[in-house]
Structure formats: C-alpha cells, structure tokens
Scaffold this motif. Structure first.
Motif, short mmCIF file in Angstrom:
data_model
loop_
_atom_site.label_atom_id
_atom_site.label_comp_id
_atom_site.label_asym_id
_atom_site.label_seq_id
_atom_site.Cartn_x
_atom_site.Cartn_y
_atom_site.Cartn_z
N GLY A 194 0.81 -1.21 0.00
CA GLY A 194 0.00 0.00 0.00
C GLY A 194 0.85 1.26 0.00
N ALA B 17 1.33 3.90 -3.29
CA ALA B 17 0.96 5.30 -3.07
C ALA B 17 2.16 6.22 -3.30
CB ALA B 17 0.42 5.48 -1.65
N SER C 111 -2.02 4.72 3.72
CA SER C 111 -2.11 3.57 2.84
C SER C 111 -1.52 2.31 3.47
CB SER C 111 -1.40 3.86 1.51
OG SER C 111 -2.07 4.88 0.79
N ALA D 88 -4.78 1.18 -3.14
CA ALA D 88 -3.77 2.24 -3.09
C ALA D 88 -3.87 3.15 -4.31
CB ALA D 88 -2.37 1.62 -3.02
N THR E 118 -8.86 9.22 3.54
CA THR E 118 -8.11 8.13 2.91
C THR E 118 -8.48 6.78 3.52
OG1 THR E 118 -6.26 9.62 2.44
CG2 THR E 118 -5.82 7.25 2.35
N GLY F 293 -10.45 4.12 1.37
CA GLY F 293 -9.73 2.87 1.19
C GLY F 293 -10.50 1.67 1.70
#
Length: 334
Positions: A62, A66, A79, A99, A124, A128
């Motif tokens: 992740g 990213a 992430s 990601a 995020t 996610g």
C-alpha cells in the motif's frame, strides 16, 4: 490518457513489485534460509523476521504504490492501513487497486485545507476501506480463478501451456510491466509457476550471454542477476534481440513440463534469476535433493544460455543482430 495508463499499469505495478519484494518475497527468502539452516544453527530470528515480513505485505505494498503514484505524505502513511485491509480481502491485486484509487482521489483533497492533518487520513482510511470492501472479494475471486485456470491448464496441456506461460512471463519480465507482480496477483503454482520461472530465466540468462560482447562481465551480472528490463531501450531500437530469449523460453519450458516436471510458487514464478529468487523458491517448493539442483541447473541456466546463444550466433551471422545492439547505457534505470 497515455499518461494515466503509464501511471496505473507501469509505474503503479513497478512499485507494487518493489513493495512485494520488500515484504513477501524477501520474507520468504529469509524464512527459507532460516528453515534450511535450523538443524545447524539457532535461526529462530530469521524465521520470525520472515514471517513478520509476510504478515505486513499489505502495508508495504500500500505504501509503495501510493509513493510510486506521487501521493502526499498523509495519503502514503494512511495507505499502510488501507493496504493491509485490501490485502486481507483481495490479495496483492486488492491492495494495488485500493492504493491506486485512494492515491488518485487523494489528489483532490489532500493539502487543500488548514485541517489537512485530520481530513486527509480520515478520508483516505474511509475511502480505502470502502473500496477494499466493495471490490476486494471480487478481485480475489477473479485473480484466484485465473491463477487456478492457468495452473490446471498447464497440468492438462503441459506442452501448449508450457510454451504459452513461459513466453508470456518472459516477455513481461523484459517489459516495463512487473512479472513478479503479475505472478503474485494471479497466484499461479505448481508446474505453471515453474514454466513462468523458466520463461523469466530465459530472458535474463539469454540476454546475459548474448550481450556479453557488448557489455562484458558487468552486463552478465546486470542482465543475469539484476533484470533484463535494462534491455528495453535496445529492443525498442532493434526488436530482433528479443528473438533468442523468446525461442529459448518456448523450447525450454515444454521440455520441463513434459520430460522432467518441476514445481514452484507465485513468489518465485515471476523473478527468474533476479537475486536468485526463482531458484530459492524452487528449492523451498521442491526440497534440496540432488534432482532439484540438477533441474535448476539444466532448465534455469544451461538450456536458456545454450539455446539463446545459438540463436543469437545465427542471427548475428545473418547481420540481423549487430555489435552494439545490446549495449547497456550508463545510468539507465533498471
């Protein structure tokens, strides 16, 4: 559109491979070394480190994806969490998509308010988690299904699938796309993984021997233990330099699948001889018998070298491949 395709399928997958290598693959190597040496030394630390590296694969992937996509620091750090969730639900492909999506959406809100330190990780993590929950299980089923199909087909049609799998993975290794990431996302195993390993070996060892005249021993090491991707600028100028390793891959793999079958796992399938990961994973899968070592020697090194060099000599004598066609440029990214 071309820019996004490059970001998503070349840059993103390249960093996916780096994340996988920094966690799962290196963890398997360390654990394997620890297991093999356990009868002689106290290697519990090696085994523990290897197991931990495998456990946190999602976080490493992740963060790496990213970072590779140029996300802001807060998106990158978040992430690690979303990557773990994506990996749990969808494997490596799930983490990659989580990601990728959070990085692209994060560009819309990250760094745009005075409460960024709260807003960015909050959004995020939520985005996610939602993405992982919605698409993770589907991606996992899709990739597992494709991997199982390839594995099953290779067992049923060893000649045809040996040629196809070896050729595809060899060419993928020598392309901007990551063969290691592809193998791990598909989760191929058994003889199919062994054929993929051979395809990658043929390109790495093939370019190592055929480019010796242009690059010397440094080229042998760079191509044979590093990656054949360093030949990308060269085969874009002269695509014929791909012919020797491709022919080696479509001859060597079916010889293995039909006459002397081998096994491997996804972690070694797309690596070839890069850092000798393909060989380490083969030993982990098949054991350390004399037969295994002989198979590795024959199918990973001798046949790829002999066939590639023989075809190369024919093409060189026909002036299809010329001196300098495979010269590695100083400072070229690998």
């Amino acid at each position: 559109m071309k820019t996004y395709l490059k970001r998503w399928f070349i840059d993103g997958m390249s960093y996916l491979a780096l994340g996988l290598f920094s966690s799962l693959i290196i963890g398997l190597i360390i654990e394997t070394i620890g297991t093999q040496l356990k009868p002689y030394f106290d290697t519990s630390l090696f085994i523990t480190i290897g197991q931990m590296a495998k456990t946190y694969t999602g976080a490493a992937v992740g963060v790496s994806v990213a970072y590779g996509l140029g996300a802001s620091p807060l998106v990158i750090f978040s992430s690690a969490v979303t990557g773990m969730y994506g990996y749990e639900l969808g494997g490596a492909a799930g983490t990659y998509l989580v990601a990728l999506i959070t990085s692209e959406i994060g560009r819309l809100y990250s760094g745009r308010t005075k409460i960024d330190i709260l807003l960015t990780p909050l959004l995020t993590l939520i985005i996610g988690a939602v993405v992982a929950k919605l698409i993770g299980p589907f991606i996992a089923r899709l990739m597992t299904g494709l991997g199982d199909f390839i594995t099953f087909s290779t067992e049923q049609q060893p000649l045809l699938m040996g040629i196809l799998v070896s050729a595809v993975f060899g060419l993928t290794l020598s392309s901007p796309i990551s063969s290691a990431a592809l193998a791990l996302m598909l989760g191929i195993e058994g003889t199919a993984a062994a054929a993929a390993t051979i395809g990658c070996c043929c390109h790495m060892i093939g370019f190592a021997v055929t480019s010796y005249g242009d690059n010397g021993i440094q080229g042998v090491i760079a191509n044979g233990i590093g990656t054949s991707k360093i030949q990308i600028p060269n085969y874009l100028r002269n695509p014929f330099i791909l012919v020797p390793p491709v022919i080696a891959s479509i001859i060597t793999a079916p010889l293995m699948t039909i006459l002397w079958p081998m096994k491997n796992v996804a972690a070694g399938a797309g690596m070839g001889t890069s850092g000798f990961v393909g060989q380490i994973m083969t030993i982990r899968t098949m054991g350390t018998s004399v037969e295994t070592w002989l198979q590795i020697l024959v199918f990973h090194f001798i046949l790829p070298a002999v066939i590639s060099y023989s075809v190369y000599r024919l093409m060189k004598n026909a002036h299809i491949i010329k001196p300098g066609d495979q010269q590695i440029m100083t400072g070229e990214r690998t």
